[in-house]
Write an enzyme that holds these catalytic residues in place. Structure first.
Site, PDB file in Angstrom:
ATOM      1  N   HIS A   1     -12.379  34.234   3.474  1.00 50.88           N
ATOM      2  CA  HIS A   1     -12.734  35.530   2.879  1.00 50.88           C
ATOM      3  C   HIS A   1     -13.539  35.318   1.603  1.00 50.88           C
ATOM      4  CE1 HIS A   1     -10.025  38.334   5.151  1.00 50.88           C
ATOM      5  NE2 HIS A   1      -9.492  37.167   5.487  1.00 50.88           N
TER       6      HIS A   1
ATOM      7  N   HIS B   1     -12.654  39.740   8.633  1.00 52.09           N
ATOM      8  CA  HIS B   1     -13.361  40.975   8.995  1.00 52.09           C
ATOM      9  C   HIS B   1     -14.271  40.751  10.216  1.00 52.09           C
ATOM     10  CE1 HIS B   1     -11.624  42.103   5.176  1.00 52.09           C
ATOM     11  NE2 HIS B   1     -12.141  41.001   4.687  1.00 52.09           N
TER      12      HIS B   1
ATOM     13  N   GLU C   1     -19.387  40.475   3.384  1.00 52.14           N
ATOM     14  CA  GLU C   1     -18.329  39.457   3.462  1.00 52.14           C
ATOM     15  C   GLU C   1     -18.206  38.952   4.898  1.00 52.14           C
ATOM     16  OE1 GLU C   1     -14.430  40.861   2.419  1.00 52.14           O
ATOM     17  OE2 GLU C   1     -13.491  38.919   2.819  1.00 52.14           O
TER      18      GLU C   1
ATOM     19  N   GLU D   1     -10.144  32.943  -0.746  1.00 52.15           N
ATOM     20  CA  GLU D   1     -11.122  33.895  -1.266  1.00 52.15           C
ATOM     21  C   GLU D   1     -12.112  33.030  -2.029  1.00 52.15           C
ATOM     22  OE1 GLU D   1     -11.262  37.107  -0.690  1.00 52.15           O
ATOM     23  OE2 GLU D   1      -9.243  37.750  -0.138  1.00 52.15           O
TER      24      GLU D   1
HETATM   25 ZN    ZN Z   1     -11.696  39.790   3.055  1.00 56.49          ZN
END
Ligand code: ZN
Length: 270
Positions: free
Chosen positions: A157, A65, A102, A235
């Site tokens: 992430h 992102h 995030e 993640e």
């Molecule tokens: Zn993400």
């Protein structure tokens, strides 16, 4: 000529052959003396390699992102082709319940990781330059790894799942009849190495809600489908879970996470 630390000179005085770099006449002037605690008692040619174990390796880090994505929904929602489907160019990502994003987390961990990898001799490229801009699209994030001919690429992430879920997982590509197919095997190997190192280095448990033993394989992510170099996503946990969120907000945890990721990448690369 750069002066060597006294302790090294003393060692050299006792046994010249013990000081490989100096005794062989290999330009002591051009070499930065290592801090004393990193100096092996007997320096062999391999020691130089050990100090820079990732020399010659190219790593692309993709901080998921971007902090500015919310400012330009039109650009971010633009549909891009990820071969198995069309999807948005990027998203804003998730956040902890109290607003730590995030994008901020992935940027911080990625820049810490870049620093560690560079110290170990790697050439490192990030897919974005700051945490205030928009994008790039997921297709471009994959292209950056391809253009760099990365030996390994990692997209960092953190998830946004139901509050009761916690733990980390690795996402690896599947064969899709596309450009990623030749690196699916290597990506799986990279995924295993990073999973083991992340568990060992951070103590974060395997995901309680995705994958098996923190391993998950997907064919819907542009960052993976379009990669021609070994690539994985991590993640790091669930931002909506109180325990995981507390970790993410702690700079000491983020440093530990970066260190663990560097170790995982290094284990795969060497
Ligand atoms: Zn993400």
């Amino acid at each position: 000529m750069r002066a060597l630390p006294a302790s090294v000179l003393a060692l050299c005085g006792l046994a010249v052959s013990a000081c490989g770099g100096v005794a062989t006449g290999e330009s002591a002037a051009g070499r930065q003396p290592l801090p004393v605690e990193q100096q092996p008692a007997v320096e062999k040619p391999a020691a130089a390699k050990a100090a820079k174990p990732l020399e010659g390796k190219v790593v692309v880090i993709d901080p998921g992102h971007n902090g500015g994505n919310f400012k330009d929904p039109k650009a971010i929602n633009k549909q891009v082709n990820v071969l198995t489907k069309w999807k948005a160019c990027d998203t804003t990502g998730t956040a902890t319940n109290d607003g730590y994003t995030e994008a901020a987390y992935t940027w911080d961990v990625s820049t810490r990781l870049a620093k560690i990898l560079k110290q170990r001799g790697a050439t490192v490229k990030l897919t974005r330059a700051d945490n205030t801009s928009v994008g790039p699209c997921i297709t471009e994030r994959a292209a950056i790894g391809n253009r760099a001919k990365a030996d390994a690429a990692i997209s960092v992430h953190a998830d946004g799942a139901a509050a009761g879920n916690h733990g980390f997982h690795i996402i690896m590509p599947k064969k899709i009849g596309g450009p990623v197919d030749p690196v699916v095997g290597d990506s799986a190997e990279l995924g295993l190495a990073v999973r083991d190192a992340f568990k060992k280095g951070t103590g974060v448990p395997y995901s309680t809600y995705i994958g098996s033993k923190a391993l998950n394989y997907r064919d819907d992510l542009g960052g993976l489908n379009l990669s021609k170099v070994p690539k994985i996503f991590i993640e790091c946990g669930n931002m909506r879970n109180a325990g995981d969120a507390a970790n993410f907000k702690d700079p000491a945890f983020r440093q530990k996470a970066a260190q663990a990721l560097a170790n995982g990448l290094q284990n795969y690369l060497s």
